[in-house]
Enzyme design. Sequence first.
Site, PDB file in Angstrom:
ATOM      1  N   CYS A 123       7.406  -3.121  -5.607  1.00 18.07           N
ATOM      2  CA  CYS A 123       8.701  -2.878  -5.114  1.00 18.07           C
ATOM      3  C   CYS A 123       9.604  -2.686  -7.293  1.00 18.07           C
ATOM      4  CB  CYS A 123       9.445  -3.955  -5.072  1.00 18.07           C
ATOM      5  SG  CYS A 123       8.447  -4.288  -3.771  1.00 18.07           S
ATOM      6  N   ARG A 132       6.351   1.762  -8.143  1.00 17.80           N
ATOM      7  CA  ARG A 132       5.834   0.555  -7.826  1.00 17.80           C
ATOM      8  C   ARG A 132       5.707   0.235  -6.391  1.00 17.80           C
ATOM      9  NH1 ARG A 132       8.232  -2.080 -12.340  1.00 17.80           N
ATOM     10  NH2 ARG A 132       8.182  -3.770 -11.771  1.00 17.80           N
ATOM     11  N   TRP A 189       6.872  -2.070  -1.644  1.00 11.63           N
ATOM     12  CA  TRP A 189       5.125  -1.920  -1.459  1.00 11.63           C
ATOM     13  C   TRP A 189       5.105  -2.996  -0.759  1.00 11.63           C
ATOM     14  CZ3 TRP A 189       1.390  -5.046  -2.041  1.00 11.63           C
ATOM     15  CH2 TRP A 189       0.502  -4.336  -2.684  1.00 11.63           C
ATOM     16  N   ASN A 248      12.171  -8.376  -5.265  1.00 10.03           N
ATOM     17  CA  ASN A 248      10.862  -7.403  -5.100  1.00 10.03           C
ATOM     18  C   ASN A 248      10.254  -9.473  -5.780  1.00 10.03           C
ATOM     19  OD1 ASN A 248       8.469  -6.838  -6.974  1.00 10.03           O
ATOM     20  ND2 ASN A 248       9.724  -6.789  -9.074  1.00 10.03           N
ATOM     21  N   GLY A 249       9.505  -9.487  -5.206  1.00 10.40           N
ATOM     22  CA  GLY A 249       8.647 -10.952  -5.621  1.00 10.40           C
ATOM     23  C   GLY A 249       8.155 -11.319  -4.418  1.00 10.40           C
ATOM     24  N   GLU A 264     -15.369   2.671 -14.458  1.00 12.84           N
ATOM     25  CA  GLU A 264     -14.332   3.051 -14.205  1.00 12.84           C
ATOM     26  C   GLU A 264     -13.654   4.311 -13.678  1.00 12.84           C
ATOM     27  OE1 GLU A 264     -10.726   2.880 -14.451  1.00 12.84           O
ATOM     28  OE2 GLU A 264     -10.198   4.490 -14.889  1.00 12.84           O
ATOM     29  N   LYS A 268     -11.455   5.197 -10.607  1.00 12.78           N
ATOM     30  CA  LYS A 268     -10.620   6.461 -10.781  1.00 12.78           C
ATOM     31  C   LYS A 268     -10.716   6.988  -9.494  1.00 12.78           C
ATOM     32  CE  LYS A 268      -8.495   6.673 -12.121  1.00 12.78           C
ATOM     33  NZ  LYS A 268      -7.993   5.416 -13.551  1.00 12.78           N
ATOM     34  N   GLU A 278     -10.195   5.727  -5.808  1.00  9.10           N
ATOM     35  CA  GLU A 278      -8.578   5.484  -5.245  1.00  9.10           C
ATOM     36  C   GLU A 278      -7.408   6.795  -5.667  1.00  9.10           C
ATOM     37  OE1 GLU A 278      -6.111   2.181  -9.334  1.00  9.10           O
ATOM     38  OE2 GLU A 278      -7.232   3.840  -9.621  1.00  9.10           O
ATOM     39  N   HIS A 314     -33.545  -3.376  -8.062  1.00  6.02           N
ATOM     40  CA  HIS A 314     -32.728  -4.231  -7.542  1.00  6.02           C
ATOM     41  C   HIS A 314     -32.140  -4.599  -6.504  1.00  6.02           C
ATOM     42  CE1 HIS A 314     -35.064  -5.831 -11.185  1.00  6.02           C
ATOM     43  NE2 HIS A 314     -34.351  -5.542 -11.840  1.00  6.02           N
ATOM     44  N   LYS A 327       1.734   0.941  -8.737  1.00  6.47           N
ATOM     45  CA  LYS A 327       1.905   0.609 -10.248  1.00  6.47           C
ATOM     46  C   LYS A 327       1.363  -0.941 -10.992  1.00  6.47           C
ATOM     47  CE  LYS A 327       1.475   3.349 -14.559  1.00  6.47           C
ATOM     48  NZ  LYS A 327      -0.368   3.372 -14.221  1.00  6.47           N
TER      49      LYS A 327
HETATM   50  C1  G6P Z   1      -3.309  -2.075 -10.706  1.00  2.00           C
HETATM   51  C2  G6P Z   1      -3.267  -0.621 -10.733  1.00  2.00           C
HETATM   52  C3  G6P Z   1      -3.919  -0.407 -11.548  1.00  2.00           C
HETATM   53  C4  G6P Z   1      -3.815  -0.819 -12.919  1.00  2.00           C
HETATM   54  C5  G6P Z   1      -4.188  -2.024 -12.601  1.00  2.00           C
HETATM   55  C6  G6P Z   1      -3.581  -2.924 -13.552  1.00  2.00           C
HETATM   56  O1  G6P Z   1      -3.690  -2.413  -9.856  1.00  2.00           O
HETATM   57  O2  G6P Z   1      -2.852   0.446  -9.138  1.00  2.00           O
HETATM   58  O3  G6P Z   1      -3.772   1.302 -11.896  1.00  2.00           O
HETATM   59  O4  G6P Z   1      -5.343  -0.902 -13.929  1.00  2.00           O
HETATM   60  O5  G6P Z   1      -2.559  -2.766 -11.575  1.00  2.00           O
HETATM   61  O6  G6P Z   1      -2.369  -2.509 -14.146  1.00  2.00           O
HETATM   62  P1  G6P Z   1      -1.798  -2.928 -15.843  1.00  2.00           P
HETATM   63  O7  G6P Z   1      -0.958  -2.750 -15.690  1.00  2.00           O
HETATM   64  O8  G6P Z   1      -2.003  -4.833 -16.266  1.00  2.00           O
HETATM   65  O9  G6P Z   1      -2.547  -2.904 -17.239  1.00  2.00           O
END
Ligand code: G6P
Length: 590
Positions: free
Chosen positions: A2, A27, A74, A100-101, A469, A473, A476, A492, A585
């Site tokens: 948010c 956000r 969000w 927000n929270g 990673e 990516k 996502e 395994h 994010k």
């Molecule tokens: C969210 C985002 C990710 C990010 C993660 C950690 O899940 O969607 O892209 O890697 O948070 O974020 P930070 O700001 O702690 O690196």
Amino acid sequence: MCGIIGYSGEKEAVPILLNGLKNLEYRGYDSCGVSVLYENKLHTKKDLLKVREFGKTHSFDSVPGKKGIGHTRWATHGGAKKENAHPHLSGDGKISVVHNGIIENFLEQKRFLEGKGFVFQSETDSEVIPKMIEYQMQKGLDFTRAVKQSFGLLEGQYAVVALHEDGKMVALRKEAPLVVGVGEADGEYFVSSDVTGFLDHSKNAIFLEENDMVVIDDGFSIFNLDKNRFVDRPVTGLDWSAEEAKKGNFEHFYLKEVFEQARVLEDLSKKDMGTILEVAVEIAKAKKVYVVACGTASYGCMHGVYLFSKIAGVHVDFCVASEFHHFFKFLDSESMIFAVSQSGETADTLSAIRIAKSKGAKVVSVTNVVGSSLARESDKVILQGAGPEMAVNSTKAYTSQLAIFVLLAYAVDGRIDEGIEKLRDVPRQISYLTSENARGFVNGLAEKLKDQEHLFLIGRGLQYPTALEAAHKIKEVSYIHTEAFAAGELKHGANALITDGMPYIVFVSEETEKATMNNAMEVKSRGAFLIGVGPKNNDVFDFFIKVPEAGVFNPVVQIIPMQIVAYQLALLRGCDPDFPRNLAKSVTVR
Ligand code: G6P
């Protein structure tokens, strides 16, 4: 999680609020809304739209007020519905709130307020805030005291901005980010979840501390609820430019940020290494070191474990921050927690360092955001200097974290110059990998993968977290189901999943080639479609992406084509690479 914004000044509020919300949209983007104060009345509109469409759909022309608040959501409590969008209003419509929270005891407080005759319009926890403030005012408190009293009763984590139709704005933070922007004109203030909300208007920020309450009316003051007194907070000049937080000529932030990686790593190689050297001394001294992070940053940390071991012969433990609560008993005053977070606001990461602190451990962090909670709560901070990262998916912040781990590992081993020397080669390699030719070639892979439902990725050593990673990516942004495995582990269990033509991406380096190629052949002989990523082609590959051999920087160069293929897959599958569904994010809830 948010985005919230408030404006108070002499300019028309709505364009400023909408622009701020656009910049904060990463956000959360389920819905948005604005309240503006005009002729002593609050005018509120909210909708299930992204900010740009909201601005086009709802006109505020008839209410050119100079004070207002806005929110981009969000969804947590209550689905993505119009009635759950913020701002939320008091029953008498005189108080508007963005939040927000999480208000943890909202049900109990909602029942209490309903018992007093309040009628709720939404399913959110947030709506108890304006109603509780109104209730406190009914009992005779003025607006500021009513806000203060309410937050004595409402438990949880929050960043809140409340606006009363008498013109007073009160903002408050507890375990959720909130920053004040100090405008150029006298008496002009912005309140925002982060600096990008007001960067177009002000580069002077006040980073609020826990339980700070800001009151903006004819004057400006900060009252700390823990200390029960007014406090002074310093104004920090920001070195991010508003332009950096814009897309420029790019269609998406994601691609812009992929391109920026060469510059970010070049800047890093020229940076003063003082803090890195200091942190290296602390790492070498500590009896136990835990590296923690979430999401993409956690894969950066996994690389860190390999790099410390490989380069410096030092063992560090890794734990995703959300699981750290189950391990903290091992910590004591001779331990270190090493937290990595682009935003510096991820709730699980913050919670991990707070626990570690309570056990006396030293807190060291890597973050991209000056003044973030993580930066402020750490004993030492390595600032990434990657500039604002706006796409939900982390790209440039991730590779800069990888490079910082390499530098740190060399520094722990007393050889930082060697690390810097190696880093100097990397920007050129990234420029090659992001060139039009290289991208065109990688886009060819996206064409081949675009209709797949599953994709597997494998690697050994440093290529294992790279596979993780890359899988992260791709899933996502394109919503293809991806899974990554340590190549040696396939036999395994995961080999049972191989079907004819199933795509496997195989990450290889000079160091891991022999063993990984054995695994690749096993998969191939069972019908898999093999995509190689590495310095040397092999007959077994059906598709091959050549990347230069970069030793400890292989994780950086190998992820670049994967970032590009993920982007292209998102476009081909009609997904928005900047705003993946259900994600945000900055995840400020646990
Ligand atoms: C969210 C985002 C990710 C990010 C993660 C950690 O899940 O969607 O892209 O890697 O948070 O974020 P930070 O700001 O702690 O690196």
